[in-house]
Design a protein around this motif. Sequence first.
Motif, short mmCIF file in Angstrom:
data_model
loop_
_atom_site.label_atom_id
_atom_site.label_comp_id
_atom_site.label_asym_id
_atom_site.label_seq_id
_atom_site.Cartn_x
_atom_site.Cartn_y
_atom_site.Cartn_z
N SER A 1 -0.10 4.98 -0.04
CA SER A 1 -0.73 6.32 0.22
C SER A 1 -0.08 7.14 -0.57
O SER A 1 -0.53 8.21 -1.13
N PHE A 2 1.61 6.90 -0.95
CA PHE A 2 2.27 8.02 -1.67
C PHE A 2 1.92 7.95 -2.97
O PHE A 2 2.16 8.99 -3.70
N PHE A 3 1.75 6.75 -3.78
CA PHE A 3 1.87 6.55 -5.15
C PHE A 3 0.29 6.44 -5.77
O PHE A 3 -0.09 5.69 -6.90
N ASN A 4 -0.71 6.60 -4.78
CA ASN A 4 -2.27 6.45 -5.20
C ASN A 4 -2.51 4.90 -5.78
O ASN A 4 -3.21 4.81 -6.79
N SER A 5 -2.12 4.07 -5.06
CA SER A 5 -1.99 2.65 -5.54
C SER A 5 -2.40 1.70 -4.44
O SER A 5 -2.33 2.03 -3.28
N VAL A 6 -2.90 0.57 -4.99
CA VAL A 6 -2.90 -0.78 -3.95
C VAL A 6 -2.15 -1.74 -4.25
O VAL A 6 -2.12 -2.18 -5.76
N TYR A 7 -1.30 -2.31 -3.54
CA TYR A 7 -0.42 -3.27 -4.13
C TYR A 7 -1.10 -4.87 -3.34
O TYR A 7 -1.17 -5.17 -2.62
N VAL A 8 -0.89 -5.65 -4.48
CA VAL A 8 -1.17 -6.98 -3.99
C VAL A 8 0.06 -8.06 -4.13
O VAL A 8 0.98 -7.92 -5.19
N LEU A 9 0.27 -8.56 -3.03
CA LEU A 9 1.72 -9.51 -2.90
C LEU A 9 1.12 -10.99 -2.84
O LEU A 9 0.65 -11.39 -1.68
N LEU A 10 1.24 -11.81 -3.66
CA LEU A 10 0.70 -13.19 -3.43
C LEU A 10 1.56 -14.26 -2.57
O LEU A 10 2.89 -13.99 -2.77
#
Length: 725
Positions: free
Chosen positions: A272-281
């Motif tokens: 929410s702070f960096f306007n991103s969605v993170y994917v961790l495989l």
Amino acid sequence: MYQTVPHYSSKSRRQFQLVIRMLAVFLTLAPAALAAQYANFAARRDTQVARKPVSIAAADLNRDGNIDMAVVNQGSNNITILKGNSTGFFQAAGVVTAGTTPQRVTIADLNRDGVPDLAVTNNGSGNVSVFLGNGNLTFQPAVSYNAGSTPLALVVADVNNDGKLDLVVTNNQVEGTVSVLLGNGDGTFQSPINSASGADNPVSIALGDFNGDGKMDAAVADRLAGDVFILLGNGDGTFQPPTLLTVGGGPASVIAADFNGDGKLDLAVAGSFFNSVYVLLGNGDGTFQPKTSYTADSGPLFVVAADLNGDGKLDLAVANNVGNDVAVLFGNGDGTFQPATLWTTGTGPGCLAVASFHSGSQADLAVANSATSTVSVFLNQNGTFQNAPSYAAGVTGPQAVTSADFNGDGKLDVAVTGSASGIAVLLGNGDGSFQAPILVPSSSGRVSLVAGDFNGDHLPDLAGIDMSSGRVAVWLGKGDGTFQNPGTYPAGSGAIFVIAADFNNDGKLDLAVANQASGTVSVLLGNGDGSFQTPRMFAVGAKPVALASGDLRGSGTIDLMVANSGSNNVSVLLGNGDGTFQPAVNYAVGVGPSSLAIGSFNSDTRADLVVANGGAQTFSILLGNGDGTFRAASTIGGEAAPVSVAVSDFNGDGRQDVALLSAVQGDVDIRLGNGNGTFQPSTRFGAGTNPLSMVAGFFSRPKVANLVVVNNASANISSLVNLVE
């Protein structure tokens, strides 16, 4: 008999017909071959709920084959139950009282009777409420269970492998625990088993077998610390000590799914702070690879995964709370994702649900908008979601629109003006889409705009109000979408709204201007060459803000109707046929009338009025007597603070319907007429941000009215294409 257009000379009649079309307040359409039961625009579908919806879950609650929804309204401490149908529309079916500050809702069959039940975390009252379903959209009284002191997230799963569903809750307290309430299989639950989560602010939790041991594990997002904690399960409702995954960016939501098809669970996190969605495989042993970041939009708060384009690969949808949109990232099947496509929502989207809300098997999206207290539904069409396309307005602070065929190609165009800048013309392509804006010479911004043939050359011209100077500017059209430099004429004090009609029956278009400051209407008789005479003043109510004109008596003489926001009434001025009017007769309406239009709502061929009450959540209907008088207004609940109204037959049944535009909600409320002066319940379609004006017209097909909406905050127009057959 009520007539839309009085009997004038052929030239005069053409001019007046043009004006009526441009105003688009009374589009009389022939019935379609098969009338639609619902209005149907290519736009998102909004449903009003209670205050501050923060969570949403979807399932077939009454077992009728259609997906319903349960929506947690944090501001009113309750849950709205929305009944679905095969069209993707929803109606409120009831309200369930929750605890204090409800946070998350989930739907599952908790007592194994084949009927969906509800479970809700109550952050303020420190418990979880369970509502056993009756199978008819109603629920038994809540049974509440203690969790931690401030429960937040909630998921349902069989944590101890006994075949009974359990509740798993995160608690936002100093130690940040995860509570597991083991289910007894009959809808009741045991006392919570608490495990350390490692998070101080555990706002989200996802469950899955991360290490392949057949036991349920947990991933907990800590928004403030910027971490995700992995808790490996022991298979009995307890978890091992948490291990840390540093992701950063204020993780507000975490989900688990297999994004690369290797049989190992991966994670997706809304940052929410960096306007991103993170994917961790996932590595399959409870550990995860370093994150890969993808741009979402401003303030992502919630993420879901589903195959949204039918290619067999999981995609992501992210609710962006500040950006007021949903980002859809299509998956490549290898754990990577394509750039986001954005779809405009209501204001403050914070939660998503995925289900097939209309006929077909494709996954649609539902979004809870906390600031506008609505749920937006996006119907899926092979990975493209129904949402009104937008086009740059070309002016700053757009707030008024009118329509005509400005370049003579047989396709309807629009002209847009803004209070902070000039005027732009967007030529239509004939399919509801528009070309890039063409700027019109203007020295300042305008607050109202009307089109008409003011100089008798059969080419549409423009007239606009400059509120600061109290003057009317007139631009003569060249027939190619461009205009000559304007001439200006005095109007009145606080001029705010302008319309055009032939008030003295000389075949030349005249202007009428509402003067907000002086409580008057100015009438400027046209000379037929694009110039106008000195205005004549007529007293009306307090703070007139909108006008409409038409033949209320079937006499061939044009009358005036005025919405007076300061006196909460409508003034009717019957025309004398020479450009003068009889004294105003006032009719009470709702609070703060902001817009009005003529229609025929009870099939008696007499002119009626509809008034949008901008100071309330209502609109008023005044049925006409055919002699220029009206019955007392009937006031109906509608959009929050409607700012504009239009009339047409939107579903092709031959009856006049009403469209109400809400700047607060950012959508259009369509009320289908029953033909007797009453209207069906609302169906709402999304527009843009802070819409202020709209016009109805045949922008894509003959006899099928579309809507074009001017969005002030986003400086664009939304084109709502009517899909009725």
